[in-house]
Design a protein around this motif. Structure first.
Motif, PDB file in Angstrom:
ATOM      1  N   PRO B  62      58.516  22.343  19.734  1.00 34.43           N
ATOM      2  CA  PRO B  62      58.364  21.440  20.888  1.00 34.43           C
ATOM      3  C   PRO B  62      58.664  22.121  22.225  1.00 34.43           C
ATOM      4  O   PRO B  62      57.974  21.879  23.212  1.00 34.43           O
ATOM      5  CB  PRO B  62      59.337  20.295  20.599  1.00 34.43           C
ATOM      6  N   ALA B  63      59.680  22.987  22.259  1.00 34.11           N
ATOM      7  CA  ALA B  63      60.042  23.629  23.532  1.00 34.11           C
ATOM      8  C   ALA B  63      58.880  24.453  24.076  1.00 34.11           C
ATOM      9  O   ALA B  63      58.658  24.506  25.287  1.00 34.11           O
ATOM     10  CB  ALA B  63      61.278  24.495  23.338  1.00 34.11           C
ATOM     11  N   ALA B  64      58.116  25.089  23.160  1.00 36.09           N
ATOM     12  CA  ALA B  64      56.998  25.933  23.585  1.00 36.09           C
ATOM     13  C   ALA B  64      55.868  25.102  24.189  1.00 36.09           C
ATOM     14  O   ALA B  64      55.097  25.592  25.008  1.00 36.09           O
ATOM     15  CB  ALA B  64      56.481  26.741  22.406  1.00 36.09           C
ATOM     16  N   VAL B  65      55.759  23.836  23.755  1.00 34.82           N
ATOM     17  CA  VAL B  65      54.741  22.947  24.323  1.00 34.82           C
ATOM     18  C   VAL B  65      55.257  22.346  25.638  1.00 34.82           C
ATOM     19  O   VAL B  65      54.549  22.295  26.646  1.00 34.82           O
ATOM     20  CB  VAL B  65      54.392  21.804  23.336  1.00 34.82           C
ATOM     21  N   LEU B  66      56.508  21.917  25.617  1.00 35.65           N
ATOM     22  CA  LEU B  66      57.037  21.150  26.746  1.00 35.65           C
ATOM     23  C   LEU B  66      57.272  21.980  28.006  1.00 35.65           C
ATOM     24  O   LEU B  66      56.995  21.516  29.115  1.00 35.65           O
ATOM     25  CB  LEU B  66      58.344  20.442  26.342  1.00 35.65           C
ATOM     26  N   ARG B  67      57.765  23.211  27.835  1.00 39.13           N
ATOM     27  CA  ARG B  67      58.150  23.996  29.024  1.00 39.13           C
ATOM     28  C   ARG B  67      56.991  24.224  29.985  1.00 39.13           C
ATOM     29  O   ARG B  67      57.087  23.859  31.160  1.00 39.13           O
ATOM     30  CB  ARG B  67      58.810  25.312  28.600  1.00 39.13           C
ATOM     31  N   PRO B  68      55.877  24.795  29.530  1.00 43.79           N
ATOM     32  CA  PRO B  68      54.767  25.024  30.472  1.00 43.79           C
ATOM     33  C   PRO B  68      54.113  23.718  30.940  1.00 43.79           C
ATOM     34  O   PRO B  68      53.683  23.611  32.092  1.00 43.79           O
ATOM     35  CB  PRO B  68      53.778  25.879  29.669  1.00 43.79           C
ATOM     36  N   THR B  69      54.047  22.734  30.037  1.00 45.12           N
ATOM     37  CA  THR B  69      53.377  21.483  30.397  1.00 45.12           C
ATOM     38  C   THR B  69      54.171  20.723  31.449  1.00 45.12           C
ATOM     39  O   THR B  69      53.599  20.071  32.326  1.00 45.12           O
ATOM     40  CB  THR B  69      53.193  20.614  29.131  1.00 45.12           C
ATOM     41  N   ARG B  70      55.510  20.835  31.369  1.00 48.19           N
ATOM     42  CA  ARG B  70      56.366  20.149  32.345  1.00 48.19           C
ATOM     43  C   ARG B  70      56.102  20.683  33.759  1.00 48.19           C
ATOM     44  O   ARG B  70      56.111  19.917  34.723  1.00 48.19           O
ATOM     45  CB  ARG B  70      57.839  20.338  31.969  1.00 48.19           C
ATOM     46  N   ARG B  71      55.843  21.979  33.866  1.00 48.22           N
ATOM     47  CA  ARG B  71      55.552  22.558  35.182  1.00 48.22           C
ATOM     48  C   ARG B  71      54.281  21.949  35.777  1.00 48.22           C
ATOM     49  O   ARG B  71      54.208  21.638  36.961  1.00 48.22           O
ATOM     50  CB  ARG B  71      55.411  24.085  35.072  1.00 48.22           C
ATOM     51  N   GLY B 122      68.008  15.254  25.812  1.00 49.12           N
ATOM     52  CA  GLY B 122      67.224  15.766  24.691  1.00 49.12           C
ATOM     53  C   GLY B 122      67.076  17.275  24.703  1.00 49.12           C
ATOM     54  O   GLY B 122      66.471  17.848  23.795  1.00 49.12           O
ATOM     55  N   GLU B 123      67.635  17.915  25.724  1.00 48.47           N
ATOM     56  CA  GLU B 123      67.394  19.348  25.913  1.00 48.47           C
ATOM     57  C   GLU B 123      67.746  20.172  24.672  1.00 48.47           C
ATOM     58  O   GLU B 123      66.941  20.975  24.190  1.00 48.47           O
ATOM     59  CB  GLU B 123      68.188  19.849  27.126  1.00 48.47           C
ATOM     60  N   THR B 124      68.952  19.946  24.141  1.00 49.04           N
ATOM     61  CA  THR B 124      69.411  20.730  22.986  1.00 49.04           C
ATOM     62  C   THR B 124      68.548  20.451  21.761  1.00 49.04           C
ATOM     63  O   THR B 124      68.108  21.381  21.075  1.00 49.04           O
ATOM     64  CB  THR B 124      70.885  20.401  22.669  1.00 49.04           C
ATOM     65  N   ALA B 125      68.308  19.159  21.500  1.00 46.84           N
ATOM     66  CA  ALA B 125      67.518  18.789  20.322  1.00 46.84           C
ATOM     67  C   ALA B 125      66.125  19.400  20.398  1.00 46.84           C
ATOM     68  O   ALA B 125      65.591  19.874  19.376  1.00 46.84           O
ATOM     69  CB  ALA B 125      67.429  17.273  20.221  1.00 46.84           C
ATOM     70  N   ASP B 128      66.324  23.341  19.991  1.00 47.66           N
ATOM     71  CA  ASP B 128      66.692  23.784  18.636  1.00 47.66           C
ATOM     72  C   ASP B 128      65.703  23.352  17.568  1.00 47.66           C
ATOM     73  O   ASP B 128      65.870  23.701  16.396  1.00 47.66           O
ATOM     74  CB  ASP B 128      68.083  23.241  18.262  1.00 47.66           C
ATOM     75  N   CYS B 129      64.683  22.569  17.937  1.00 49.04           N
ATOM     76  CA  CYS B 129      63.798  21.993  16.923  1.00 49.04           C
ATOM     77  C   CYS B 129      62.752  23.013  16.467  1.00 49.04           C
ATOM     78  O   CYS B 129      61.960  23.504  17.264  1.00 49.04           O
ATOM     79  CB  CYS B 129      63.111  20.744  17.494  1.00 49.04           C
ATOM     80  N   PRO B 130      62.737  23.346  15.185  1.00 48.97           N
ATOM     81  CA  PRO B 130      61.730  24.281  14.674  1.00 48.97           C
ATOM     82  C   PRO B 130      60.405  23.550  14.440  1.00 48.97           C
ATOM     83  O   PRO B 130      60.367  22.322  14.516  1.00 48.97           O
ATOM     84  CB  PRO B 130      62.341  24.730  13.352  1.00 48.97           C
ATOM     85  N   PRO B 131      59.336  24.306  14.141  1.00 45.73           N
ATOM     86  CA  PRO B 131      58.064  23.652  13.835  1.00 45.73           C
ATOM     87  C   PRO B 131      58.189  22.708  12.645  1.00 45.73           C
ATOM     88  O   PRO B 131      59.050  22.890  11.790  1.00 45.73           O
ATOM     89  CB  PRO B 131      57.137  24.831  13.497  1.00 45.73           C
ATOM     90  N   HIS B 132      57.337  21.718  12.625  1.00 46.55           N
ATOM     91  CA  HIS B 132      57.195  20.792  11.496  1.00 46.55           C
ATOM     92  C   HIS B 132      58.408  19.912  11.212  1.00 46.55           C
ATOM     93  O   HIS B 132      58.453  19.259  10.181  1.00 46.55           O
ATOM     94  CB  HIS B 132      56.811  21.560  10.207  1.00 46.55           C
ATOM     95  N   ARG B 133      59.415  19.901  12.090  1.00 46.70           N
ATOM     96  CA  ARG B 133      60.524  18.965  11.868  1.00 46.70           C
ATOM     97  C   ARG B 133      60.443  17.854  12.930  1.00 46.70           C
ATOM     98  O   ARG B 133      60.347  18.139  14.121  1.00 46.70           O
ATOM     99  CB  ARG B 133      61.871  19.667  11.971  1.00 46.70           C
ATOM    100  N   PRO B 134      60.477  16.577  12.469  1.00 44.64           N
ATOM    101  CA  PRO B 134      60.403  15.476  13.443  1.00 44.64           C
ATOM    102  C   PRO B 134      61.592  15.505  14.392  1.00 44.64           C
ATOM    103  O   PRO B 134      62.705  15.863  13.996  1.00 44.64           O
ATOM    104  CB  PRO B 134      60.438  14.216  12.574  1.00 44.64           C
ATOM    105  N   LEU B 135      61.360  15.117  15.623  1.00 42.07           N
ATOM    106  CA  LEU B 135      62.444  15.022  16.601  1.00 42.07           C
ATOM    107  C   LEU B 135      63.231  13.739  16.362  1.00 42.07           C
ATOM    108  O   LEU B 135      62.753  12.831  15.680  1.00 42.07           O
ATOM    109  CB  LEU B 135      61.864  15.053  18.014  1.00 42.07           C
ATOM    110  N   PRO B 136      64.468  13.654  16.897  1.00 45.51           N
ATOM    111  CA  PRO B 136      65.266  12.432  16.704  1.00 45.51           C
ATOM    112  C   PRO B 136      64.511  11.187  17.177  1.00 45.51           C
ATOM    113  O   PRO B 136      63.703  11.257  18.110  1.00 45.51           O
ATOM    114  CB  PRO B 136      66.500  12.677  17.583  1.00 45.51           C
ATOM    115  N   LEU B 137      64.827  10.079  16.531  1.00 40.56           N
ATOM    116  CA  LEU B 137      64.135   8.815  16.813  1.00 40.56           C
ATOM    117  C   LEU B 137      64.205   8.453  18.295  1.00 40.56           C
ATOM    118  O   LEU B 137      63.227   7.959  18.868  1.00 40.56           O
ATOM    119  CB  LEU B 137      64.762   7.695  15.957  1.00 40.56           C
TER     120      LEU B 137
END
Lengths: 120, 163
Positions: B62-71, B122-125, B128-137
């Motif tokens: 998720p971090a790899a998607v969110l960081r550039p898209t947030r900009r 949500g920054e830490t979650a 730290d989230c690897p591929p294919h694992r759902p994020l917290p509810l």
């Protein structure tokens, strides 16, 4: 999960495109009485030749009307120049009365100096 | 101009900037076009971010998607704010009487607060989230809320013209 997500994305985009696609229309006609158009003829008392709409103040039979015309770029394209929509000119405006402001007319077309110009 | 409007709104409308937007042939339409183009970019970026939080593109962290898209979203929001300010100032005393504008402003505030909450709590979650694992509810719920809020903001923007 993935199927639902894609459906949500598709729905989001469909709605976003619908919302954005019509933004340039700028103003709706919902609050004007389109079923009962009238014609007003009178003297231009004030003229605000500006965006988002050119607005005239017209004295007709002792009543003061606010006449809403088109955006400036369209007015220019159609030859409805500021010199024509000027104070002191006699104007005839065919259009729709606002259901909110009873002295406001949204013009469909106007005639000044024998020249008729469509506003839409 | 409405003389009964608050002094601040009249001052904005009668400012040199407001005057310039009204008098120029192209400033107002340019702001209008800029606003809708910025909306397209913003909506796209928001949709990508929220979709990732909801579980789409699961192979990418998720971090790899969110960081550039947030900009992209932040840049588009800045353009939305600038063009929106021009459209507002040009007829401040009128448009401020429009209830839909204030509903829209409140929804923008909620949307920004929601995005800030995701960014902070949500920054830490997310990091730290690897591929294919759902994020917290909570993050998935925030993503759904985000989609709903920004869609409602866009709808209100269009509806200002009808109220």
């Amino acid at each position: 999960m993935a199927g639902k997500t894609w459906a949500a994305i598709a729905l989001f985009w469909a709605a976003a495109m619908t919302a954005s696609g019509v933004v340039l229309a700028h103003h709706g006609w919902g609050s004007y009485d389109a079923a009962n158009p009238i014609t007003i003829s009178g003297l231009i008392v004030t003229s605000e030749y500006q965006n988002p709409h050119v607005v005239l103040n017209v004295e007709a039979n002792g009543k003061r009307w606010i006449i809403v015309l088109a955006p400036v770029s369209r007015m220019l394209n159609r030859g409805a120049l500021a010199e024509l929509m000027a104070v002191g000119k006699t104007i005839s405006a065919f259009g729709y009365v606002s259901t909110v402001e009873k002295n406001e007319l949204r013009a469909e077309r106007v005639t000044v100096d024998g020249k008729t110009i469509e506003m839409r | 101009m409405r003389e009964d409007a608050p002094a601040l709104l009249l001052a904005l409308e009668q400012s040199a900037y407001g005057e310039a937007v009204r008098q120029s042939v192209w400033l107002y339409p340019a702001a209008n076009v800029g606003h809708v183009l910025a909306l397209a970019a913003f909506a796209g970026a928001v949709a990508i971010m929220d979709a990732r939080l909801l579980g789409a593109f699961a192979a990418t962290p998720p971090a790899a998607v969110l960081r550039p898209t947030r900009r992209v979203a932040l840049a588009a929001f800045a353009l939305l704010a600038a063009s929106g300010a021009a459209l507002f100032i040009a007829e401040a005393s009128h448009v401020a009487q429009n209830p839909v504008l204030w509903i829209k402003a409140c929804l923008i505030g909620l949307g920004l607060a929601n995005a800030a909450a995701v960014g902070v709590f949500g920054e830490t979650a997310i990091a730290d989230c690897p591929p294919h694992r759902p994020l917290p509810l909570a993050l998935r719920a925030a993503a759904l809320l985000s989609l709903a809020l920004w869609l409602a903001v866009a709808a209100c923007g269009r509806l200002i013209a009808y109220f």
